[in-house]
Motif scaffolding. Sequence first.
Motif, PDB file in Angstrom:
ATOM      1  N   UNK A  33       0.836  -1.198   0.000  1.00 14.39           N
ATOM      2  CA  UNK A  33       0.000   0.000   0.000  1.00 14.39           C
ATOM      3  C   UNK A  33       0.869   1.246   0.000  1.00 14.39           C
ATOM      4  N   UNK A  34       1.956   1.224   0.776  1.00 14.71           N
ATOM      5  CA  UNK A  34       2.854   2.381   0.846  1.00 14.71           C
ATOM      6  C   UNK A  34       3.532   2.629  -0.492  1.00 14.71           C
ATOM      7  N   UNK A  35       3.928   1.556  -1.165  1.00 14.37           N
ATOM      8  CA  UNK A  35       4.609   1.723  -2.461  1.00 14.37           C
ATOM      9  C   UNK A  35       3.651   2.245  -3.521  1.00 14.37           C
ATOM     10  N   UNK A  36       2.532   1.537  -3.695  1.00 19.63           N
ATOM     11  CA  UNK A  36       1.569   1.933  -4.731  1.00 19.63           C
ATOM     12  C   UNK A  36       0.939   3.283  -4.403  1.00 19.63           C
ATOM     13  N   UNK A 100      -4.659  -9.404   0.050  1.00 19.31           N
ATOM     14  CA  UNK A 100      -4.513  -8.831  -1.291  1.00 19.31           C
ATOM     15  C   UNK A 100      -5.719  -7.970  -1.651  1.00 19.31           C
ATOM     16  N   UNK A 101      -6.907  -8.453  -1.309  1.00 20.08           N
ATOM     17  CA  UNK A 101      -8.125  -7.685  -1.589  1.00 20.08           C
ATOM     18  C   UNK A 101      -8.129  -6.361  -0.832  1.00 20.08           C
ATOM     19  N   UNK A 107      -5.230   1.472  -0.844  1.00 19.83           N
ATOM     20  CA  UNK A 107      -4.593   2.407  -1.776  1.00 19.83           C
ATOM     21  C   UNK A 107      -5.516   3.591  -2.059  1.00 19.83           C
ATOM     22  N   UNK A 108      -6.797   3.305  -2.266  1.00 16.90           N
ATOM     23  CA  UNK A 108      -7.762   4.378  -2.543  1.00 16.90           C
ATOM     24  C   UNK A 108      -7.832   5.351  -1.372  1.00 16.90           C
ATOM     25  N   UNK A 109      -7.725   4.842  -0.157  1.00 16.49           N
ATOM     26  CA  UNK A 109      -7.781   5.700   1.028  1.00 16.49           C
ATOM     27  C   UNK A 109      -6.485   6.481   1.221  1.00 16.49           C
ATOM     28  N   UNK A 166      -0.207   5.818   9.322  1.00 19.60           N
ATOM     29  CA  UNK A 166      -1.636   5.790   9.029  1.00 19.60           C
ATOM     30  C   UNK A 166      -2.021   4.514   8.295  1.00 19.60           C
ATOM     31  N   UNK A 167      -1.154   4.052   7.386  1.00 24.37           N
ATOM     32  CA  UNK A 167      -1.408   2.813   6.651  1.00 24.37           C
ATOM     33  C   UNK A 167      -1.479   1.629   7.608  1.00 24.37           C
ATOM     34  N   UNK A 168      -0.555   1.559   8.550  1.00 26.30           N
ATOM     35  CA  UNK A 168      -0.540   0.454   9.514  1.00 26.30           C
ATOM     36  C   UNK A 168      -1.835   0.426  10.319  1.00 26.30           C
ATOM     37  N   UNK A 169      -2.314   1.599  10.716  1.00 30.05           N
ATOM     38  CA  UNK A 169      -3.572   1.649  11.459  1.00 30.05           C
ATOM     39  C   UNK A 169      -4.751   1.246  10.582  1.00 30.05           C
TER      40      UNK A 169
END
Length: 226
Positions: A33-36, A100-101, A107-109, A166-169
């Motif tokens: 998520x962080x990369x994309x 994966x889903x 990513x959208x968030x 934020x991603x981890x949360x």
Amino acid sequence: MQNLLEQFLPNAMEIPDEFIEATQETIYMAVYTSIIGGVLGLFFGVLLVITRPGGLLEQRAFFNILDKVVNIVRSIPFIILLALLVTFTRFIVGTSIGATAALVPLVVAVVPFYARQIEVALLEVDPGVIEAAEAMGTSPLGIIFRVYLREGLPGIIRVSALTIINVISLTAMAGAVGAGGLGNLAITRGYNRFQTDVTWVAVIIILILVFISQAVSNWLIRRVSH
């Protein structure tokens, strides 16, 4: 030590393999998520800066549309976004369950959140440096890479660290609806089965991941600031 852990964490000590798998799923979701989201967020963040009124490539109509889209998506609570994107997620990855889903709604968030953070970081770049580059005949692309991104690097790293936390949360929240990871383990084993120690261990592991990401970002900021 073993006896002490078994005494205070009886349920958690019975499922070490599940904790390892859940941690791997959380890291998997956070990294991808962080990369994309980082690449897309950086792209849109730069667009917000250069197309704004008075920007390098001013495009008022485009900026207004992009600005409003970013604000709207950022305003949608993540748990609702998960539900809204179920059909789209299933279309993209073939399922709406699993780590994966979860990448699709994550990513959208993250993209609008990171784009706004990048915008703030780049707006802190000294306008005088930008004007000097323009006076020297530097192309807009050159100004973006040589001025905005280079001069704004410490700020970019700082907001990137905030975004990763934020991603981890968000991965933990996604786990509440079957995305896997430590959030899923904390809910299905810890909360639903009243195994409080499992929830606490999951929280501690999440905090460790946050501390590691923050420590790495602080080290990078020190490196680029000297």
